[in-house]
Design an enzyme around this catalytic site. Structure first.
Site, mmCIF file in Angstrom:
data_model
loop_
_atom_site.group_PDB
_atom_site.id
_atom_site.type_symbol
_atom_site.label_atom_id
_atom_site.label_comp_id
_atom_site.label_asym_id
_atom_site.label_seq_id
_atom_site.Cartn_x
_atom_site.Cartn_y
_atom_site.Cartn_z
ATOM 1 N N HIS A 140 0.863 -1.346 -0.013
ATOM 2 C CA HIS A 140 -0.012 -0.094 0.072
ATOM 3 C C HIS A 140 0.726 1.445 -0.034
ATOM 4 O O HIS A 140 0.240 2.286 -0.190
ATOM 5 C CB HIS A 140 -1.062 -0.061 1.382
ATOM 6 C CG HIS A 140 -0.482 -0.052 2.436
ATOM 7 N ND1 HIS A 140 -0.997 0.244 3.509
ATOM 8 C CD2 HIS A 140 0.758 -0.518 2.908
ATOM 9 C CE1 HIS A 140 -0.153 -0.144 4.641
ATOM 10 N NE2 HIS A 140 1.155 -0.329 4.202
ATOM 11 N N HIS A 141 2.264 1.301 0.026
ATOM 12 C CA HIS A 141 2.946 2.387 0.086
ATOM 13 C C HIS A 141 3.495 3.041 -0.999
ATOM 14 O O HIS A 141 3.867 4.086 -1.385
ATOM 15 C CB HIS A 141 4.157 2.320 1.134
ATOM 16 C CG HIS A 141 3.823 2.135 2.683
ATOM 17 N ND1 HIS A 141 2.957 2.976 3.167
ATOM 18 C CD2 HIS A 141 4.073 1.134 3.236
ATOM 19 C CE1 HIS A 141 2.775 2.379 4.543
ATOM 20 N NE2 HIS A 141 3.726 1.159 4.679
ATOM 21 N N ALA A 142 3.415 2.101 -2.231
ATOM 22 C CA ALA A 142 3.915 2.555 -3.375
ATOM 23 C C ALA A 142 3.277 3.650 -4.018
ATOM 24 O O ALA A 142 2.264 3.533 -4.156
ATOM 25 C CB ALA A 142 3.828 1.203 -4.392
ATOM 26 N N ASP A 181 -1.056 4.958 2.710
ATOM 27 C CA ASP A 181 -0.720 6.599 2.232
ATOM 28 C C ASP A 181 -0.658 6.469 0.586
ATOM 29 O O ASP A 181 -1.454 7.482 -0.131
ATOM 30 C CB ASP A 181 0.454 7.038 2.414
ATOM 31 C CG ASP A 181 1.892 6.248 2.221
ATOM 32 O OD1 ASP A 181 1.718 4.852 2.348
ATOM 33 O OD2 ASP A 181 2.832 6.700 2.282
#
Length: 480
Positions: A140-142, A181
Site C-alpha cells: 500500500h505504500h508504493a 498512504d
C-alpha cells in the site's frame, strides 16, 4: 444495508510457488518467505479443499502503467543488482536503495504480487467468486513514480481501478499498523473510492494519516483516517472498527470492498507497536464479511513471520467459514512455531495508550465528517473498458479431452494436481475434481440433452426479450 451471519461464500485464492524465493537482502525485515509459510500452513489445515486455487499471471508493464508512470515501470524492469551503478541517479529519483532495495527478480516479484490482485478483481467483477484472497498483494505504500516502505508497485490501486470498471463505488479498508498512504493518495480527489485507514500515528512511518486529512475536491470527506497510539488491544479496536465501518457503509454504500490485512498490527510484531491478537485482527474480516459485498482480501505488512503465517491462515479460514483447531498441524516450517506450536497468540502486557476518551473523541470527529457526505453519490457509468485479464474459462470446456494441454493452459488451471491431491481414504472435502466432472457431463443421456436443448432455446428467447427491454430503458434514460 442488510447484515447476515454465517453465509457460506465462494472463495478463490491466488498463489505462486516462486513467491517465497524472492529475498530483499540480509537483515531486511520484509520476507516474501512468509507467504510460502502461510500457504504451507493452510494446505496442512486442509483449507485448499474448500476454495479454488489459482496461479496468478505475471502482470505486464502495460497493466502497471494504468497507474504508475511509464519511466518508473521501465526503470523497475531494467534495474538489477549487477547494473545498479548505471542507474544511481534514477535510484535516487525513484526512492530505490535502502528501504526498497534492488534484489534479484525484483520486477518478477512485483508482477506476481500485482497479477494476483488484478486477476482477483476481474474474478469479482465477473461474479465468479464472492471473496478473492491474494496474500502476496497489499503493498500500500508504493506511489505513482516512487517506491516506498518496501513497496514498489501498488497492486491495490491497480485492483481498485479494475473494480471501478464494474462498480460505482469501492471502499478500501486498511488494518495494517502503517497508514495506507499510497492508496489514499491515488484516490484523494475522487468520490468513487473511500479509503479508511486505522493506523499508528505520530513519529511513525510514513508520517501521514492525520485525522484532518479528509480528501480534496470531489474527494473531500472520502478519505477517513483513524490515528491510533501504541498498545491498542482487541477490545478497543473492535469498539472503534465496527461503528466506524457501519457508518461508512451506510453513508457511502459501496458495491465492492478491498480489505488490506497487514499483520504488523499484531502483538509482538518486529516493527509494530499494537497489541492485537490474531482473533482480534480477524474480527475485522468477520465483520466486513457480514455486509455481503464482493471482497478482495490482501496481505501487506507483517514482520514476525511466524505470526503472519498464523494470522493469514486463520483469516483464510474465516473467509471460508471454516473452524480450524488451535493445535498446528505438522508442516514444512513446524519448528518456526515453537515452543507452543499453537495457531493463536496471547497479547503482551504493554500499556494501551488509547484511552476511551481519546478513541471516542476521534470517532465523533469522523462521524461528523461522514455526515457531510451526500448519501451514496450518483456516478454516471461509462462503457465498460476491456478486462485486464482475459477470462479463458470458456476455452477449457472446449478442449479435446484426448489431447494433452499446453503448459500455459495448465498453469492457468486451478491448483496443481500433485500439490493439492487428497489421499485416497479422504472424503471429497467439498472440492470438485474437474476431470471427473467433465467425464460425467459427457455421459449424459440423449433425452437429457434434448431436454436441455429445448430449455436453451427458451432461455435464448427470454434473454432476447430482456435485452430488448433493457435497450429501450437505456434509450429512455438517455433522452431524459
Amino acid at each position: 444495508m442488510a447484515l447476515s451471519q454465517g453465509t457460506k461464500k465462494k472463495v478463490c485464492y491466488y498463489y505462486d510457488g516462486d513467491v517465497g524465493n524472492y529475498y530483499y537482502g540480509q537483515g531486511h525485515p520484509m520476507k516474501p518467505h512468509r507467504i510460502r509459510m502461510t500457504h504451507n500452513l493452510l494446505l496442512n489445515y486442509g483449507l485448499y479443499r474448500k476454495m479454488e486455487i489459482y496461479r496468478p499471471h505475471k502482470a505486464s508493464a502495460e497493466e502497471m502503467t494504468k497507474y504508475h508512470s511509464d519511466d518508473y515501470i521501465k526503470f523497475l524492469r531494467s534495474i538489477r543488482p549487477d547494473n545498479m551503478s548505471e542507474y544511481s541517479k534514477q535510484m535516487q529519483r525513484f526512492n530505490v536503495g535502502e528501504d526498497c532495495p534492488v534484489f534479484d527478480g525484483l520486477f518478477e516479484f512485483c508482477q506476481l504480487s500485482t497479477g494476483g490482485s488484478v486477476a482477483s478483481a476481474v474474478k469479482l467483477n465477473k461474479q465468479q467468486t464472492d471473496i478473492s484472497v491474494n496474500w502476496s498483494g497489499g503493498l500500500h505504500h508504493a506511489k505513482k513514480s516512487e517506491a516506498s516502505g518496501f513497496c514498489y508497485v501498488n497492486d491495490i490501486v491497480l485492483a481498485i481501478l479494475e473494480l471501478l470498471k464494474y462498480h460505482q463505488r469501492v471502499v478500501y479498508i486498511d488494518i495494517d499498523i502503517h497508514h495506507g498512504d499510497g492508496v489514499e493518495e491515488a484516490f484523494y480527489t475522487t468520490d468513487r473510492v473511500m479509503s479508511v485507514s486505522f493506523h499508528k500515528y505520530g513519529e511513525y512511518f510514513p508520517g501521514t494519516g492525520d485525522l484532518r486529512d479528509i480528501g480534496a475536491g470531489k474527494g473531500k470527506y472520502y478519505a477517513v483516517n483513524y490515528p491510533l497510539r501504541d498498545g491498542i488491544d482487541d477490545e478497543s479496536y473492535e469498539a472503534i472498527f465496527k461503528p466506524v465501518m457501519t457508518k461508512v457503509m451506510e453513508m457511502f454504500q459501496p458495491s465492492a470492498v478491498v480489505l488490506q490485512c497487514g499483520a504488523d498490527s499484531l502483538s509482538g510484531d518486529r516493527l509494530g507497536c499494537f497489541n492485537l491478537t490474531i482473533k482480534g485482527h480477524a474480527k475485522c474480516v468477520e465483520f466486513i464479511k457480514t455486509f455481503n459485498l464482493p471482497m478482495l482480501m490482501l496481505g501487506g505488512g507483517g514482520y514476525t513471520i511466524r505470526n503472519v503465517a498464523r494470522c493469514w491462515t486463520y483469516e483464510t479460514a474465516v473467509a471460508l467459514d471454516s473452524e480450524i483447531p488451535n493445535e498446528l498441524p505438522y508442516n514444512d516450517y513446524f519448528e518456526y512455531f515453537g515452543p507452543d506450536f499453537k495457531l493463536h497468540i496471547s497479547p503482551s502486557n504493554m500499556t494501551n495508550q488509547n484511552t476511551n476518551e481519546y478513541l471516542e473523541k476521534i470517532k465523533q470527529r469522523l462521524f461528523e465528517n461522514l455526515r457531510m457526505l451526500p448519501h451514496a453519490p450518483g456516478v454516471q457509468m461509462q462503457a465498460i473498458p476491456e478486462d485486464s485479464v482475459h477470462d479463458d474459462s470458456g476455452e477449457e470446456d472446449e478442449e479435446d479431452p484426448d489431447k494433452r494441454i499446453s503448459i500455459r493452459s495448465s498453469d492457468k488451471r486451478i491448483a496443481c494436481d500433485e500439490e493439492f491431491s487428497d489421499s485416497e481414504d479422504e472424503g471429497e472435502g467439498g472440492r470438485k475434481n474437474v476431470a471427473n466432472f467433465k467425464k460425467v457431463k459427457r455421459v449424459k443421456t440423449e433425452e437429457e440433452k434434448e431436454g436441455e436443448d429445448k430449455k436453451d432455446v427458451k432461455e435464448e428467447e427470454k434473454a432476447k426479450d430482456e435485452k430488448t427491454d433493457s435497450k429501450r430503458v437505456k434509450e429512455e434514460t438517455k433522452s431524459v
